[in-house]
Design an enzyme around this catalytic site. Structure first.
Site, PDB file in Angstrom:
ATOM      1  N   GLY A 181      -2.149   0.249  22.875  1.00 56.57           N
ATOM      2  CA  GLY A 181      -3.182   1.258  22.618  1.00 56.57           C
ATOM      3  C   GLY A 181      -2.674   2.686  22.773  1.00 56.57           C
ATOM      4  O   GLY A 181      -3.438   3.637  22.682  1.00 56.57           O
TER       5      GLY A 181
ATOM      6  N   GLY B 136       3.088   1.518  -3.112  1.00 55.98           N
ATOM      7  CA  GLY B 136       2.207   1.718  -4.269  1.00 55.98           C
ATOM      8  C   GLY B 136       1.756   3.167  -4.345  1.00 55.98           C
ATOM      9  O   GLY B 136       1.796   3.808  -5.404  1.00 55.98           O
TER      10      GLY B 136
ATOM     11  N   ASN C 182      -6.324   9.432   8.374  1.00 59.02           N
ATOM     12  CA  ASN C 182      -7.448   8.569   8.795  1.00 59.02           C
ATOM     13  C   ASN C 182      -8.792   9.296   8.784  1.00 59.02           C
ATOM     14  O   ASN C 182      -9.000  10.231   9.559  1.00 59.02           O
ATOM     15  CB  ASN C 182      -7.204   8.026  10.200  1.00 59.02           C
ATOM     16  CG  ASN C 182      -5.979   7.152  10.272  1.00 59.02           C
ATOM     17  OD1 ASN C 182      -4.864   7.636  10.066  1.00 59.02           O
ATOM     18  ND2 ASN C 182      -6.160   5.880  10.555  1.00 59.02           N
TER      19      ASN C 182
ATOM     20  N   TYR D 172       0.841  -1.201   0.000  1.00 62.92           N
ATOM     21  CA  TYR D 172       0.000   0.000   0.000  1.00 62.92           C
ATOM     22  C   TYR D 172       0.878   1.255   0.000  1.00 62.92           C
ATOM     23  O   TYR D 172       0.734   2.131  -0.851  1.00 62.92           O
ATOM     24  CB  TYR D 172      -0.902  -0.034   1.226  1.00 62.92           C
ATOM     25  CG  TYR D 172      -1.881   1.110   1.348  1.00 62.92           C
ATOM     26  CD1 TYR D 172      -3.028   1.154   0.558  1.00 62.92           C
ATOM     27  CD2 TYR D 172      -1.682   2.126   2.278  1.00 62.92           C
ATOM     28  CE1 TYR D 172      -3.943   2.188   0.687  1.00 62.92           C
ATOM     29  CE2 TYR D 172      -2.590   3.163   2.415  1.00 62.92           C
ATOM     30  CZ  TYR D 172      -3.726   3.197   1.622  1.00 62.92           C
ATOM     31  OH  TYR D 172      -4.634   4.224   1.757  1.00 62.92           O
TER      32      TYR D 172
ATOM     33  N   ARG E 222     -10.914  -1.330   9.768  1.00 60.54           N
ATOM     34  CA  ARG E 222     -10.258  -0.136  10.316  1.00 60.54           C
ATOM     35  C   ARG E 222     -10.800   0.158  11.710  1.00 60.54           C
ATOM     36  O   ARG E 222     -11.872  -0.304  12.090  1.00 60.54           O
ATOM     37  CB  ARG E 222     -10.441   1.048   9.367  1.00 60.54           C
ATOM     38  CG  ARG E 222      -9.476   0.952   8.206  1.00 60.54           C
ATOM     39  CD  ARG E 222      -9.633   2.061   7.214  1.00 60.54           C
ATOM     40  NE  ARG E 222     -10.728   1.826   6.294  1.00 60.54           N
ATOM     41  CZ  ARG E 222     -10.995   2.580   5.240  1.00 60.54           C
ATOM     42  NH1 ARG E 222     -10.247   3.643   4.996  1.00 60.54           N
ATOM     43  NH2 ARG E 222     -12.004   2.309   4.439  1.00 60.54           N
TER      44      ARG E 222
HETATM   45  P1  NAD Z   1     -12.665   1.856   0.335  1.00 65.83           P
HETATM   46  O1  NAD Z   1     -11.978   0.542   0.403  1.00 65.83           O
HETATM   47  O2  NAD Z   1     -13.999   1.986   0.961  1.00 65.83           O
HETATM   48  O3  NAD Z   1     -12.789   2.344  -1.164  1.00 65.83           O
HETATM   49  C1  NAD Z   1     -11.919   1.960  -2.202  1.00 65.83           C
HETATM   50  C2  NAD Z   1     -12.749   1.697  -3.446  1.00 65.83           C
HETATM   51  O4  NAD Z   1     -11.872   1.361  -4.538  1.00 65.83           O
HETATM   52  C3  NAD Z   1     -13.714   0.515  -3.265  1.00 65.83           C
HETATM   53  O5  NAD Z   1     -14.985   0.858  -3.766  1.00 65.83           O
HETATM   54  C4  NAD Z   1     -13.067  -0.580  -4.096  1.00 65.83           C
HETATM   55  O6  NAD Z   1     -13.991  -1.540  -4.577  1.00 65.83           O
HETATM   56  C5  NAD Z   1     -12.409   0.229  -5.206  1.00 65.83           C
HETATM   57  N1  NAD Z   1     -11.295  -0.467  -5.870  1.00 65.83           N
HETATM   58  C6  NAD Z   1     -10.272  -1.132  -5.284  1.00 65.83           C
HETATM   59  N2  NAD Z   1      -9.446  -1.619  -6.235  1.00 65.83           N
HETATM   60  C7  NAD Z   1      -9.968  -1.243  -7.443  1.00 65.83           C
HETATM   61  C8  NAD Z   1      -9.581  -1.460  -8.801  1.00 65.83           C
HETATM   62  N3  NAD Z   1      -8.472  -2.143  -9.105  1.00 65.83           N
HETATM   63  N4  NAD Z   1     -10.357  -0.935  -9.780  1.00 65.83           N
HETATM   64  C9  NAD Z   1     -11.487  -0.248  -9.475  1.00 65.83           C
HETATM   65  N5  NAD Z   1     -11.899  -0.020  -8.217  1.00 65.83           N
HETATM   66  C10 NAD Z   1     -11.139  -0.515  -7.212  1.00 65.83           C
HETATM   67  O7  NAD Z   1     -11.645   2.917   0.971  1.00 65.83           O
HETATM   68  P2  NAD Z   1     -11.790   4.484   1.206  1.00 65.83           P
HETATM   69  O8  NAD Z   1     -11.515   4.753   2.619  1.00 65.83           O
HETATM   70  O9  NAD Z   1     -13.016   5.008   0.585  1.00 65.83           O
HETATM   71  O10 NAD Z   1     -10.520   5.018   0.396  1.00 65.83           O
HETATM   72  C11 NAD Z   1     -10.633   5.656  -0.858  1.00 65.83           C
HETATM   73  C12 NAD Z   1      -9.264   6.169  -1.287  1.00 65.83           C
HETATM   74  O11 NAD Z   1      -8.782   7.112  -0.337  1.00 65.83           O
HETATM   75  C13 NAD Z   1      -8.212   5.082  -1.416  1.00 65.83           C
HETATM   76  O12 NAD Z   1      -7.399   5.351  -2.524  1.00 65.83           O
HETATM   77  C14 NAD Z   1      -7.414   5.231  -0.137  1.00 65.83           C
HETATM   78  O13 NAD Z   1      -6.089   4.804  -0.310  1.00 65.83           O
HETATM   79  C15 NAD Z   1      -7.501   6.722   0.102  1.00 65.83           C
HETATM   80  N6  NAD Z   1      -7.312   7.029   1.533  1.00 65.83           N
HETATM   81  C16 NAD Z   1      -8.317   6.812   2.430  1.00 65.83           C
HETATM   82  C17 NAD Z   1      -8.092   7.068   3.769  1.00 65.83           C
HETATM   83  C18 NAD Z   1      -9.160   6.878   4.817  1.00 65.83           C
HETATM   84  O14 NAD Z   1      -8.869   7.041   5.985  1.00 65.83           O
HETATM   85  N7  NAD Z   1     -10.398   6.572   4.483  1.00 65.83           N
HETATM   86  C19 NAD Z   1      -6.841   7.533   4.204  1.00 65.83           C
HETATM   87  C20 NAD Z   1      -5.844   7.718   3.253  1.00 65.83           C
HETATM   88  C21 NAD Z   1      -6.089   7.476   1.910  1.00 65.83           C
HETATM   89  N1  UDP Z   2      -6.419  -0.906  15.607  1.00 71.61           N
HETATM   90  C1  UDP Z   2      -6.814  -1.478  16.800  1.00 71.61           C
HETATM   91  N2  UDP Z   2      -7.881  -2.331  16.785  1.00 71.61           N
HETATM   92  C2  UDP Z   2      -8.567  -2.627  15.657  1.00 71.61           C
HETATM   93  C3  UDP Z   2      -8.171  -2.030  14.434  1.00 71.61           C
HETATM   94  C4  UDP Z   2      -7.087  -1.176  14.455  1.00 71.61           C
HETATM   95  O1  UDP Z   2      -6.222  -1.232  17.862  1.00 71.61           O
HETATM   96  O2  UDP Z   2      -9.527  -3.408  15.742  1.00 71.61           O
HETATM   97  C5  UDP Z   2      -5.288   0.041  15.619  1.00 71.61           C
HETATM   98  C6  UDP Z   2      -4.202  -0.258  14.602  1.00 71.61           C
HETATM   99  O3  UDP Z   2      -3.248  -1.156  15.137  1.00 71.61           O
HETATM  100  C7  UDP Z   2      -3.626   1.125  14.378  1.00 71.61           C
HETATM  101  C8  UDP Z   2      -4.826   2.059  14.550  1.00 71.61           C
HETATM  102  O4  UDP Z   2      -5.788   1.320  15.285  1.00 71.61           O
HETATM  103  O5  UDP Z   2      -2.678   1.437  15.349  1.00 71.61           O
HETATM  104  C9  UDP Z   2      -5.453   2.519  13.243  1.00 71.61           C
HETATM  105  O6  UDP Z   2      -5.681   1.378  12.456  1.00 71.61           O
HETATM  106  P1  UDP Z   2      -6.450   1.428  11.061  1.00 71.61           P
HETATM  107  O7  UDP Z   2      -6.397   0.049  10.495  1.00 71.61           O
HETATM  108  O8  UDP Z   2      -7.769   2.059  11.240  1.00 71.61           O
HETATM  109  O9  UDP Z   2      -5.621   2.441  10.149  1.00 71.61           O
HETATM  110  P2  UDP Z   2      -4.063   2.736   9.921  1.00 71.61           P
HETATM  111  O10 UDP Z   2      -3.903   4.141  10.340  1.00 71.61           O
HETATM  112  O11 UDP Z   2      -3.215   1.839  10.755  1.00 71.61           O
HETATM  113  O12 UDP Z   2      -3.874   2.495   8.469  1.00 71.61           O
END
Ligand code: NAD
Ligand code: UDP
Ligand code: UDP
Length: 321
Positions: free
Chosen positions: A210, A151, A177, A148, A189
């Site tokens: 924690g 990538g 987050n 991740y 998550r």
């Molecule tokens: P999510 O998993 O709910 O959404 C990701 C979406 O992408 C899903 O609908 C999934 O089916 C689709 N997808 C995955 N691989 C694909 C592919 N090869 N082709 C087409 N669709 C594909 O996650 P999210 O939280 O909504 O995250 C959305 C974006 O934001 C991601 O790129 C993630 O890396 C980024 N992001 C999210 C967070 C967060 O905290 N939510 C934090 C940092 C970055």
């Molecule tokens: N975490 C936890 N319990 C859970 C899921 C996550 O204690 O059931 C912790 C995890 O180890 C990390 C933080 O919560 O320290 C946030 O995790 P998350 O997977 O939401 O996102 P990250 O920021 O690690 O990508």
């Protein structure tokens, strides 16, 4: 802020963040093409948009080329939960890297602006705190999170090389987050896990001691920032941190969720996963200056909305649906 009507492609549009973004873009009068392979996304997230004439849904995997005509590309396709992105790590890297190449190629052919949903994970387990955009990060190249992290880092590189080599209009946001309604109940998550566990009266699974920290942004704040970023002048490329600078330990989060749900759940400890970042908080100086944006929704307020969403969802059907 005013927006004009554009043809917007949202990859990952059926996911958690993507579905909120599709909805807000439609609210602003845009046309939306939602592209998703439904790996972690769900049809139920966008079902309420299907009747809208300006909304179109396409099942497609972004690792394959895509030929459509659009003005804006929001590239969100990629599983974001560690549990899901580690399920098929090779596919995760392909999604970020091949997906970025295909979407950049598309943007180049049609002259579209393109925004990349990057992540605070580009900072890895950060030794600089809080994290400003200038920090280059501390990332393991061969660990279980690397598919991740690396990538997403490579995707950023591609965005900036397409800018330098092909003069593409790029925007890169580094998302910290983010939580809220429409996270998958089995997403893995921390916020969705704790809320679902508390509502079901199950043990709350705190990993490690924690004491590790995260900064939690409510989805509505995040989507507003993404939309502002897309409409910035051409010289604004980012990367720009988007997140809520309020920092909480995971234990504090568990206690807040228990208090807000009134749950009898007990906190239990499970092993800390490999390479789990110890601390994370965005420096959002740039977002404040450039986007005139800062989060407005405090953690307790956002948690209440999220708890109410999961409460309704769990009342309707099993958590696996
Ligand atoms: P999510 O998993 O709910 O959404 C990701 C979406 O992408 C899903 O609908 C999934 O089916 C689709 N997808 C995955 N691989 C694909 C592919 N090869 N082709 C087409 N669709 C594909 O996650 P999210 O939280 O909504 O995250 C959305 C974006 O934001 C991601 O790129 C993630 O890396 C980024 N992001 C999210 C967070 C967060 O905290 N939510 C934090 C940092 C970055
Ligand atoms: N975490 C936890 N319990 C859970 C899921 C996550 O204690 O059931 C912790 C995890 O180890 C990390 C933080 O919560 O320290 C946030 O995790 P998350 O997977 O939401 O996102 P990250 O920021 O690690 O990508
Ligand atoms: N591509 C796409 N849709 C388009 C144009 C290109 O999916 O409308 C993909 C195609 O797979 C291509 C990649 O984007 O290989 C990169 O395109 P670019 O024009 O940058 O380079 P190319 O590989 O064509 O030399």
């Amino acid at each position: 802020m005013s927006y004009f009507s554009a043809r917007c492609l949202v990859t990952g549009g059926a996911g958690f963040l993507g579905s909120h973004l599709c909805e807000r873009l439609l609210d602003h009068g845009h046309e939306v093409l939602c592209v998703d392979n439904f790996f972690t996304g769900r049809r139920t997230n966008i079902e309420h948009l299907l009747d809208n004439k300006r909304f179109e849904l396409m099942r497609h995997d972004v690792t394959f080329p895509l030929y459509v005509e659009v003005d804006r590309i929001y590239n969100l396709a990629c599983p974001a939960s560690p549990v899901h992105y580690q399920h098929d790590p090779v596919q995760t890297t392909k999604t970020s890297v091949h997906g970025a190449i295909n979407m950049l190629g598309l943007a180049r052919r049609v002259g579209a602006k393109i925004l990349q949903a990057s992540t605070s994970e580009v900072y890895g387990d950060p030794s600089v705190h809080p994290q400003p955009e200038e920090y280059w990060g501390n990332v393991n190249t061969i660990g279980i999170r690397s598919c991740y992290d690396e990538g997403k880092r490579c995707a950023e590189t591609l965005f900036f090389d397409y800018r330098r080599q092909h003069d593409l209009a790029i925007k890169v946001v580094r998302i910290f987050n983010t939580y809220g309604p429409r996270m998958h109940p089995n997403d893995g998550r921390v916020v969705s896990n704790f809320v679902v566990q508390a509502l079901k009266g199950e043990d709350i699974t705190v990993f490690g001691d924690g004491e590790q920290t995260r900064s939690f942004c409510y989805v509505d704040d995040l989507v507003e920032a993404i939309m502002r970023m897309m409409e910035t002048p051409a010289d604004v490329t980012g990367p720009i941190n988007i997140g809520n600078p309020g920092e909480f330990s995971i234990l504090e989060l568990a206690e807040k969720v228990i208090a807000l749900t009134g749950s009898n759940s007990k906190i239990i400890r499970l092993p800390l996963p490999q390479d789990d970042p110890k601390q994370r908080r965005p420096d959002i100086t740039k977002a404040k200056q450039i986007l005139d944006w800062e989060p407005t929704i405090r953690l307790e307020e956002g948690l209440k909305k999220t708890i109410s969403y999961f409460d309704n969802l769990l009342a309707q059907k099993p958590a696996t649906a």
